[in-house]
Design a protein around this motif. Structure first.
Motif, PDB file in Angstrom:
ATOM      1  N   ALA A  63      -5.496   8.334 -11.010  1.00  0.00           N
ATOM      2  CA  ALA A  63      -4.555   7.757 -10.046  1.00  0.00           C
ATOM      3  C   ALA A  63      -5.328   6.890  -9.068  1.00  0.00           C
ATOM      4  O   ALA A  63      -6.501   7.152  -8.784  1.00  0.00           O
ATOM      5  CB  ALA A  63      -3.798   8.850  -9.301  1.00  0.00           C
ATOM      6  N   ARG A  64      -4.652   5.858  -8.553  1.00  0.00           N
ATOM      7  CA  ARG A  64      -5.241   4.971  -7.562  1.00  0.00           C
ATOM      8  C   ARG A  64      -4.665   5.270  -6.179  1.00  0.00           C
ATOM      9  O   ARG A  64      -3.465   5.531  -6.046  1.00  0.00           O
ATOM     10  CB  ARG A  64      -4.966   3.505  -7.897  1.00  0.00           C
ATOM     11  N   THR A  65      -5.519   5.210  -5.179  1.00  0.00           N
ATOM     12  CA  THR A  65      -5.040   5.261  -3.809  1.00  0.00           C
ATOM     13  C   THR A  65      -4.477   3.895  -3.419  1.00  0.00           C
ATOM     14  O   THR A  65      -4.795   2.873  -4.029  1.00  0.00           O
ATOM     15  CB  THR A  65      -6.179   5.632  -2.846  1.00  0.00           C
ATOM     16  N   LEU A  66      -3.634   3.871  -2.402  1.00  0.00           N
ATOM     17  CA  LEU A  66      -3.077   2.618  -1.911  1.00  0.00           C
ATOM     18  C   LEU A  66      -4.124   1.852  -1.097  1.00  0.00           C
ATOM     19  O   LEU A  66      -5.093   2.440  -0.616  1.00  0.00           O
ATOM     20  CB  LEU A  66      -1.863   2.886  -1.029  1.00  0.00           C
ATOM     21  N   PRO A  67      -3.919   0.546  -0.923  1.00  0.00           N
ATOM     22  CA  PRO A  67      -4.806  -0.189  -0.019  1.00  0.00           C
ATOM     23  C   PRO A  67      -4.665   0.321   1.409  1.00  0.00           C
ATOM     24  O   PRO A  67      -3.662   0.934   1.783  1.00  0.00           O
ATOM     25  CB  PRO A  67      -4.298  -1.633  -0.133  1.00  0.00           C
ATOM     26  N   ALA A  68      -5.654   0.041   2.229  1.00  0.00           N
ATOM     27  CA  ALA A  68      -5.579   0.392   3.649  1.00  0.00           C
ATOM     28  C   ALA A  68      -4.441  -0.384   4.304  1.00  0.00           C
ATOM     29  O   ALA A  68      -4.069  -1.474   3.851  1.00  0.00           O
ATOM     30  CB  ALA A  68      -6.903   0.073   4.333  1.00  0.00           C
ATOM     31  N   PRO A  69      -3.851   0.156   5.365  1.00  0.00           N
ATOM     32  CA  PRO A  69      -2.750  -0.547   6.035  1.00  0.00           C
ATOM     33  C   PRO A  69      -3.131  -1.975   6.416  1.00  0.00           C
ATOM     34  O   PRO A  69      -4.168  -2.208   7.036  1.00  0.00           O
ATOM     35  CB  PRO A  69      -2.489   0.314   7.268  1.00  0.00           C
ATOM     36  N   GLY A  70      -2.300  -2.922   5.997  1.00  0.00           N
ATOM     37  CA  GLY A  70      -2.523  -4.316   6.327  1.00  0.00           C
ATOM     38  C   GLY A  70      -3.589  -5.020   5.515  1.00  0.00           C
ATOM     39  O   GLY A  70      -3.824  -6.215   5.717  1.00  0.00           O
ATOM     40  N   ALA A  71      -4.238  -4.318   4.587  1.00  0.00           N
ATOM     41  CA  ALA A  71      -5.329  -4.914   3.815  1.00  0.00           C
ATOM     42  C   ALA A  71      -4.803  -5.984   2.863  1.00  0.00           C
ATOM     43  O   ALA A  71      -3.703  -5.876   2.322  1.00  0.00           O
ATOM     44  CB  ALA A  71      -6.069  -3.837   3.027  1.00  0.00           C
ATOM     45  N   ALA A  72      -5.606  -7.006   2.664  1.00  0.00           N
ATOM     46  CA  ALA A  72      -5.255  -8.049   1.705  1.00  0.00           C
ATOM     47  C   ALA A  72      -5.398  -7.501   0.286  1.00  0.00           C
ATOM     48  O   ALA A  72      -6.291  -6.701   0.002  1.00  0.00           O
ATOM     49  CB  ALA A  72      -6.153  -9.261   1.906  1.00  0.00           C
ATOM     50  N   LEU A  73      -4.518  -7.930  -0.594  1.00  0.00           N
ATOM     51  CA  LEU A  73      -4.528  -7.477  -1.985  1.00  0.00           C
ATOM     52  C   LEU A  73      -4.236  -8.687  -2.858  1.00  0.00           C
ATOM     53  O   LEU A  73      -3.231  -9.370  -2.674  1.00  0.00           O
ATOM     54  CB  LEU A  73      -3.465  -6.391  -2.182  1.00  0.00           C
ATOM     55  N   ASP A  74      -5.117  -8.984  -3.796  1.00  0.00           N
ATOM     56  CA  ASP A  74      -4.949 -10.164  -4.637  1.00  0.00           C
ATOM     57  C   ASP A  74      -3.755 -10.041  -5.569  1.00  0.00           C
ATOM     58  O   ASP A  74      -2.965 -10.976  -5.711  1.00  0.00           O
ATOM     59  CB  ASP A  74      -6.211 -10.415  -5.465  1.00  0.00           C
TER      60      ASP A  74
END
Length: 514
Positions: free
Chosen positions: A133-144
């Motif tokens: 499983a993957r964790t979510l990005p940090a709050p507000g983090a950029a995601l391609d």
């Protein structure tokens, strides 16, 4: 002489500690004579620092209590930064209790954001399969880019779960949205099923537990759960066909249905990788929100628990219809509507409304019928509630809303018109309705009575009656949806293909065929 760094030593120490714990647990629990992990493992409800990991001990899945003795069983768990478990970052132990069908929900936290982890369980001398499983990005983090699959509606009797095997092999997959109908409550039916439900129609807690156990033994479903974190909701068949709020399909709002619904939702919780906050009880609610950095906010709705009764319902052999759609009738309930409104006040690149049933206006009349016809079980039977939803999007001038849905057992691609009475009015939000895994059988490109359905629905771009799932690829400027279809589900080994890809441009609602 081999060299060891501090990280390797910590990982090795954790492994040795866990092995010691497992030995101690086995001594206390006794060695189980058969594999207790027949229902696999699962992860779900991810956050930036963790997720839920789940399993249920059931050495004899269809037997009473899954073949477990009536006592608590200690279970060890471990989470690693690598598939080989050389770098174990967290471990612990819990008790699988008989009153929870010997299921275990571990809410893992303290992990790094936006990366994969692997997990497994130990009990009674046995080791489970490995999940990822993957964790979510940090709050507000950029995601391609983000990859989310949408899947649901898998009737065990209607075919094989081959779509899940293909889903498990998707090379890029951040999470899976399961829109519902994880099980079907029916008993053995008069048609010729490809596989047969164990037992009669589910009514009691034991009935529902056995039905989930039967479904979760399926190797393709287990593989999909092991591949990625699931974000699970439920629709009608987890309880009773077309139930609505306090109303059951056959008898209405009775004490018997209330008991049945309570049993069904308890069994759903016991078998889904969800948080303790979703455990049925006073104040529990199933709508919730997931933030994928600055790219996407996912609003998971509950379109069953709070809705008003359908305009028409079957009672015995009679069809009872109310005469008008009163404005106070609701699909979501006041609390959930307000919660959704607050979540869409501001936000990320995309708003994803992840829910269960068709939202856009849809005329379901069969070929040859003159008068328009609508379903009473989806948003078409709750027109004032849908107007409030449309107003919520329009008033905020959001051009970044995508709706995900299911239930129809068909792929449908279209848009919610800005004027709900005029399907040719400009798009307000795109809708992607994912087909079933098996429900409806192998199907065909179009049902025989629907050859001219799109003539009455100019805002619908695609209607397809094959099985499969949808895969969403999302970046800051574009939402792409791959329509995945299987050639058949009548036997194992069905071949998957990409029927079409539709895109939505940021700020320009409405799907376009790529």
């Amino acid at each position: 002489m081999p060299r060891f760094d501090r990280r390797s030593l910590i990982g090795a120490s954790a492994s040795l500690g866990l092995l010691g714990a497992c030995s101690s647990l086995s001594a206390r629990a006794g060695v189980l004579r058969r594999d207790p992990f027949t229902l696999g493992v699962a992860a779900g409800d991810p956050t930036p620092d963790g997720f839920v990991i789940w399993t249920r001990l059931a050495p004899d899945p269809l037997a009473p209590a899954g073949g477990m003795a009536p006592g608590p069983v200690p279970v060890a768990w471990e989470v690693a930064a690598d598939a080989g478990f050389r770098d174990i970052v967290q471990s612990g132990e819990g008790l699988a209790l008989p009153q929870a069908a010997h299921s275990l929900h571990v809410e893992v936290s303290g992990l790094a954001a936006q990366r994969p982890y692997w997990y497994r369980f130990h009990a009674g001398g046995a080791v489970s399969e490995t999940g990822c499983a993957r964790t979510l990005p940090a709050p507000g983090a950029a995601l391609d880019q983000l990859h989310i699959a949408s899947v649901g509606c898998h009737d065990y009797e209607s075919g094989f779960f081959t779509a899940f095997a293909h889903l498990a092999r998707e090379p890029m997959l951040d999470a899976v949205f399961h829109y519902g109908d994880y099980i079907y409550e029916f008993g053995r039916r008069a048609k010729n099923p490809l596989r047969v439900h164990a037992g009669d129609e589910t009514v009691t807690l034991d009935d529902y537990r056995r039905r989930y156990a039967q479904y979760k033994q399926d190797p393709d479903l287990r593989a999909a759960h092991a591949r990625a974190a699931f974000i699970c909701s439920f629709d009608d068949h987890e309880v009773d066909d077309n139930w609505a709020g306090d109303w059951g399909k056959d008898g209405g709002a009775t004490t018997a249905f209330a008991a049945r619904k309570a049993a069904a939702l308890r069994a759903w919780y016991e078998h889904m990788p969800v948080r303790r906050a979703l455990r049925p009880g006073s104040g529990s609610r199933y709508f919730r929100r997931f933030e994928f950095g600055s790219l996407l906010r996912m609003h998971v709705l509950d379109t069953r628990s709070y809705r008003s009764n359908q305009l028409c319902e079957t009672r015995g052999d009679d069809l009872i219809c109310e005469q008008r759609d009163d404005p106070v009738r609701t699909m979501l309930g006041a609390e959930q509507e307000a919660w959704l409104g607050r979540g869409m006040e501001q936000g990320p690149g995309w708003h994803f409304i992840a829910q269960q049933v068709l939202m856009l206006p849809f005329d379901v009349r069969a070929d040859g019928q003159e008068a328009p016809l609508k379903s009473m079980d989806n948003w078409n039977g709750y027109t004032d509630a849908r107007r409030r939803m449309a107003a919520l999007i329009a008033e905020r001038q959001l051009g970044n809303v995508v709706i995900g849905s299911g239930d129809m057992h068909q792929h449908l691609v279209g848009y919610l018109p800005s004027d709900l009475d005029d399907p040719l009015s400009p798009p307000l939000a795109s809708e992607f309705l994912a087909t079933s895994v098996t429900s409806g059988g192998s199907g065909s490109p179009r049902q025989a009575h629907q050859l001219h359905t799109l003539d009455h629905n100019p805002h619908v771009a695609l209607l397809n009656n094959q099985r499969g799932y949808q895969l969403y690829r999302v970046d800051a400027g574009r939402w792409s949806t791959d329509i995945k279809v299987l050639d058949q589900v009548d036997r194992p080994g069905g071949q998957m293909s990409n029927l079409a890809t539709y895109v939505v441009e940021q700020g320009k609602p409405g799907p376009i065929l790529l």
